[in-house]
Design an enzyme around this catalytic site. Structure first.
Site, PDB file in Angstrom:
ATOM      1  N   ASN A  13       0.874  -1.170   0.000  1.00 11.18           N
ATOM      2  CA  ASN A  13       0.000   0.000   0.000  1.00 11.18           C
ATOM      3  C   ASN A  13       0.910   1.217   0.000  1.00 11.18           C
ATOM      4  O   ASN A  13       1.423   1.631   1.046  1.00 11.18           O
ATOM      5  CB  ASN A  13      -0.910  -0.015   1.231  1.00 11.18           C
ATOM      6  CG  ASN A  13      -1.860   1.169   1.275  1.00 11.18           C
ATOM      7  OD1 ASN A  13      -1.778   2.088   0.464  1.00 11.18           O
ATOM      8  ND2 ASN A  13      -2.766   1.158   2.233  1.00 11.18           N
ATOM      9  N   ARG A 112      -2.536  -2.110  -3.563  1.00 13.19           N
ATOM     10  CA  ARG A 112      -3.744  -1.318  -3.367  1.00 13.19           C
ATOM     11  C   ARG A 112      -3.675  -0.114  -4.313  1.00 13.19           C
ATOM     12  O   ARG A 112      -2.704   0.643  -4.294  1.00 13.19           O
ATOM     13  CB  ARG A 112      -3.844  -0.823  -1.930  1.00 13.19           C
ATOM     14  CG  ARG A 112      -5.081   0.047  -1.704  1.00 13.19           C
ATOM     15  CD  ARG A 112      -4.931   0.908  -0.470  1.00 13.19           C
ATOM     16  NE  ARG A 112      -6.122   1.734  -0.253  1.00 13.19           N
ATOM     17  CZ  ARG A 112      -6.106   2.920   0.331  1.00 13.19           C
ATOM     18  NH1 ARG A 112      -4.968   3.442   0.752  1.00 13.19           N
ATOM     19  NH2 ARG A 112      -7.209   3.604   0.493  1.00 13.19           N
ATOM     20  N   HIS A 201     -12.701   2.747   0.003  1.00 10.14           N
ATOM     21  CA  HIS A 201     -12.663   1.722   1.065  1.00 10.14           C
ATOM     22  C   HIS A 201     -13.341   0.428   0.612  1.00 10.14           C
ATOM     23  O   HIS A 201     -13.823  -0.362   1.437  1.00 10.14           O
ATOM     24  CB  HIS A 201     -13.353   2.210   2.350  1.00 10.14           C
ATOM     25  CG  HIS A 201     -12.703   3.379   3.010  1.00 10.14           C
ATOM     26  ND1 HIS A 201     -13.427   4.353   3.653  1.00 10.14           N
ATOM     27  CD2 HIS A 201     -11.399   3.737   3.126  1.00 10.14           C
ATOM     28  CE1 HIS A 201     -12.594   5.273   4.145  1.00 10.14           C
ATOM     29  NE2 HIS A 201     -11.356   4.904   3.842  1.00 10.14           N
ATOM     30  N   ARG A 262     -11.630  15.610   7.163  1.00  9.66           N
ATOM     31  CA  ARG A 262     -12.447  15.949   6.001  1.00  9.66           C
ATOM     32  C   ARG A 262     -13.857  16.309   6.435  1.00  9.66           C
ATOM     33  O   ARG A 262     -14.409  15.719   7.363  1.00  9.66           O
ATOM     34  CB  ARG A 262     -12.508  14.776   5.014  1.00  9.66           C
ATOM     35  CG  ARG A 262     -11.166  14.360   4.463  1.00  9.66           C
ATOM     36  CD  ARG A 262     -11.321  13.156   3.538  1.00  9.66           C
ATOM     37  NE  ARG A 262     -10.029  12.526   3.289  1.00  9.66           N
ATOM     38  CZ  ARG A 262      -9.843  11.218   3.186  1.00  9.66           C
ATOM     39  NH1 ARG A 262     -10.877  10.393   3.317  1.00  9.66           N
ATOM     40  NH2 ARG A 262      -8.654  10.732   2.945  1.00  9.66           N
ATOM     41  N   GLU A 405      -8.181  -5.338   5.190  1.00 13.12           N
ATOM     42  CA  GLU A 405      -8.026  -4.978   3.786  1.00 13.12           C
ATOM     43  C   GLU A 405      -6.842  -5.699   3.144  1.00 13.12           C
ATOM     44  O   GLU A 405      -6.894  -6.075   1.965  1.00 13.12           O
ATOM     45  CB  GLU A 405      -7.864  -3.465   3.664  1.00 13.12           C
ATOM     46  CG  GLU A 405      -9.109  -2.701   4.086  1.00 13.12           C
ATOM     47  CD  GLU A 405      -8.909  -1.202   4.125  1.00 13.12           C
ATOM     48  OE1 GLU A 405      -9.148  -0.558   3.094  1.00 13.12           O
ATOM     49  OE2 GLU A 405      -8.517  -0.682   5.191  1.00 13.12           O
TER      50      GLU A 405
END
Length: 420
Positions: A13, A112, A201, A262, A405
Site C-alpha cells: 500500500n 492497493r 474503502h 475531512r 483490507e
C-alpha cells in the site's frame, strides 16, 4: 494463465511518503504459524508486517515485525530517499527472516490502487496498458493514484518476472446502479470529465460485509448489511445480497460522513462563497475541506479517544464535534435503511468503529423503532474477533467486525494468479 505452486503474496500500500506492507501465505493451512496464527476466512497467514514512513525526508523510519518466526519487532531510522530505496529496505528486512522477494514461494505482489474508474471493477494483472489507464485516472485521484503508480513501478523493477496485481478501492462499489452513482448535473459534462460517484474503502466494505454474513450464519447473497467504516477516513455502504447498492464517498473520498480532517457532505456553494467573500483560491479551499475540517476543524482533535476524554472533562467544543459526527452517522443509517428496504445487520469496523464503544452506542440510540438496539454490556467488551453487540431480541443485529483490507487484497491477488 497457468496455475502457480507458490503460495505467498506481498501486499503493498504505497502512499506519497509511506509504504505499508504485509507478506501472507495463502496456502490455506490451519493458520497455526507460531506467533503468527493470524488467519483469515480462507486460511491466509500473516508472515510479516511493516511500515516505511517519511520517505524522502531527512529522517525516515522503518518498522518490521516478522510474525512467522516469532521475532521481535525491529525499528530503525535513517534517510530513505525514494520508493525504490524504501522497497529495497523492505526486501532486506524480509530477506533477513528468510522471507526475501527472491523466494520461489512468492507468487505475486498485490497493490492497493485507490481509483480504478469505470474500467477496473475486478483485480487486474498489471501491464503497460493498465498502468497508462491508472495514470489517466490521476485527475480524479491526485493524492493517491500517483503514489500507487510509484509503488507498482518500483516493485516491477525489483521483480520484473513476478505477476503484479492491482486491487482497486473503487471496485466493490462499481455494482451501484446508475441512479445511485450519477450526480444530477449535465450528463455531457459529467461524462466528458468522468464525474460520478465511485466510492472508496471498497476492499474493507467487501471483506466486512462478507464476514458479517458469516457471523449471522448466512450466505452473503441472503443478507442486507449497512457497513460503517469509521477511521480517520470514514465511509458507509448499503450492501444488498453481497453487492454494493450505495456508498457515502463520491467522486473523491471527501463526500459523506464527518471524518478526522475531512468535512464530508457540504453545500458545494460554500466553495464559491469562500472565493467571493474570503478571497480563497481553489488550493486553499481544497486544503480546508480535506485537511482542516471534520473533527479536527470542529474541536482541534481527530483522535476519538482524546475527544471522549475532553467530553468527560466538560469540553463543549469536543461535545459538539461528537454530536455532529454521530448525527451524520444516524442520517446515513436511516437513509441506507430506506434504500435497502430490509436490513439484517448494521456493522461497525475500522479504528473508531472497532474500538469506540460510545460512538456505536450513540449512533444506534433512538433507532429502536427500526429494530435496532445495542446491549450496553456486550458493547463494552473489547475483542479482536467479529461479534454481535445487540440484544437477542433485536430484529436487526448490530455487529463489530474487524476489517482486514490486506487479507482481502492478498486473497483477490492469489485467486487471480492461480486461476487456470
Amino acid at each position: 494463465m497457468t496455475a502457480t505452486t507458490a503460495s505467498r503474496v506481498l501486499v503493498l500500500n504505497s502512499g506519497s511518503s509511506s509504504v505499508k506492507y504485509q507478506l501472507l501465505d495463502m496456502s490455506g493451512g490451519s493458520g497455526d504459524a507460531g506467533d503468527a496464527g493470524d488467519t483469515g476466512h480462507s486460511g491466509g497467514t500473516r508472515l510479516a508486517v511493516g511500515l516505511v514512513e517519511r520517505i524522502g525526508e531527512e529522517i525516515s523510519a522503518l518498522s518490521h515485525h516478522p510474525l512467522v518466526t516469532g521475532g521481535a519487532k525491529r525499528e530503525w531510522e535513517g534517510r530513505i530517499a525514494d520508493h525504490d530505496a524504501a522497497l529495497k529496505a523492505v526486501a532486506e528486512e524480509l530477506d533477513s527472516d528468510g522471507l526475501g522477494l527472491d523466494s520461489p514461494e512468492l507468487a505475486a505482489i498485490g497493490h492497493r490502487v485507490v481509483h480504478g474508474g469505470l474500467r477496473f471493477t475486478e483485480p487486474t494483472l498489471i501491464d503497460d496498458a493498465v498502468l497508462k489507464e491508472i495514470e489517466r485516472l490521476v485527475p480524479v485521484a491526485p493524492l493517491h493514484n500517483p503514489a500507487n503508480i510509484t509503488g507498482i513501478r518500483t516493485a516491477q523493477r525489483l521483480r520484473p518476472d513476478l505477476p503484479q496485481v492491482a486491487v482497486f478501492d473503487t471496485a466493490f462499489h462499481s455494482s451501484m446502479p446508475e441512479h445511485a452513482a450519477r450526480y444530477a448535473i449535465d450528463v455531457r459534462t459529467a461524462d466528458e470529465h468522468r464525474i460520478r460517484r465511485y466510492g472508496f474503502h471498497g476492499t474493507s466494505h467487501a471483506y466486512v460485509s462478507r464476514k458479517t454474513a458469516e457471523l449471522l450464519g448466512k450466505d452473503p447473497s441472503e443478507v442486507n448489511v449497512i457497513v460503517l467504516h469509521l477511521g480517520n477516513g470514514a465511509s458507509a455502504s448499503a450492501v444488498a445480497g453481497g453487492r454494493c447498492v450505495d456508498t457515502s464517498m463520491g467522486l473523491t473520498p471527501l463526500e459523506g460522513l464527518v471524518m478526522g480532517t475531512r468535512s464530508g457532505d457540504i453545500d458545494p456553494a460554500v466553495v464559491f462563497h469562500l472565493g467571493r467573500v474570503a478571497g480563497m483560491e481553489m488550493p486553499e479551499v481544497d486544503e480546508l475541506l480535506n485537511k482542516r475540517s471534520g473533527l479536527v476543524g470542529l474541536c482541534g482533535d481527530n483522535d476519538m479517544r482524546e475527544i471522549r476524554r475532553r467530553i468527560d472533562e466538560g469540553d463543549e467544543a469536543a461535545r459538539l464535534a461528537f454530536e455532529i459526527y454521530v448525527h451524520r452517522l444516524k442520517k446515513y443509517i436511516g437513509g441506507y435503511y430506506a434504500v435497502l428496504g430490509r436490513v439484517d445487520a448494521v456493522v461497525f469496523t475500522a479504528g473508531v468503529g472497532e474500538n469506540a464503544a460510545p460512538v456505536r452506542e450513540a449512533a444506534i440510540a433512538g433507532l429502536e423503532e427500526f429494530g435496532l438496539a445495542v446491549d450496553k454490556d456486550l458493547n463494552a467488551v473489547r475483542g479482536d474477533g467479529a461479534r454481535l453487540i445487540s440484544p437477542e431480541y433485536a430484529r436487526v443485529k448490530v455487529a463489530v467486525v474487524p476489517t482486514d483490507e490486506e487479507l482481502e487484497i492478498a486473497e483477490q491477488t492469489y485467486a487471480l494468479v492461480t486461476a487456470h
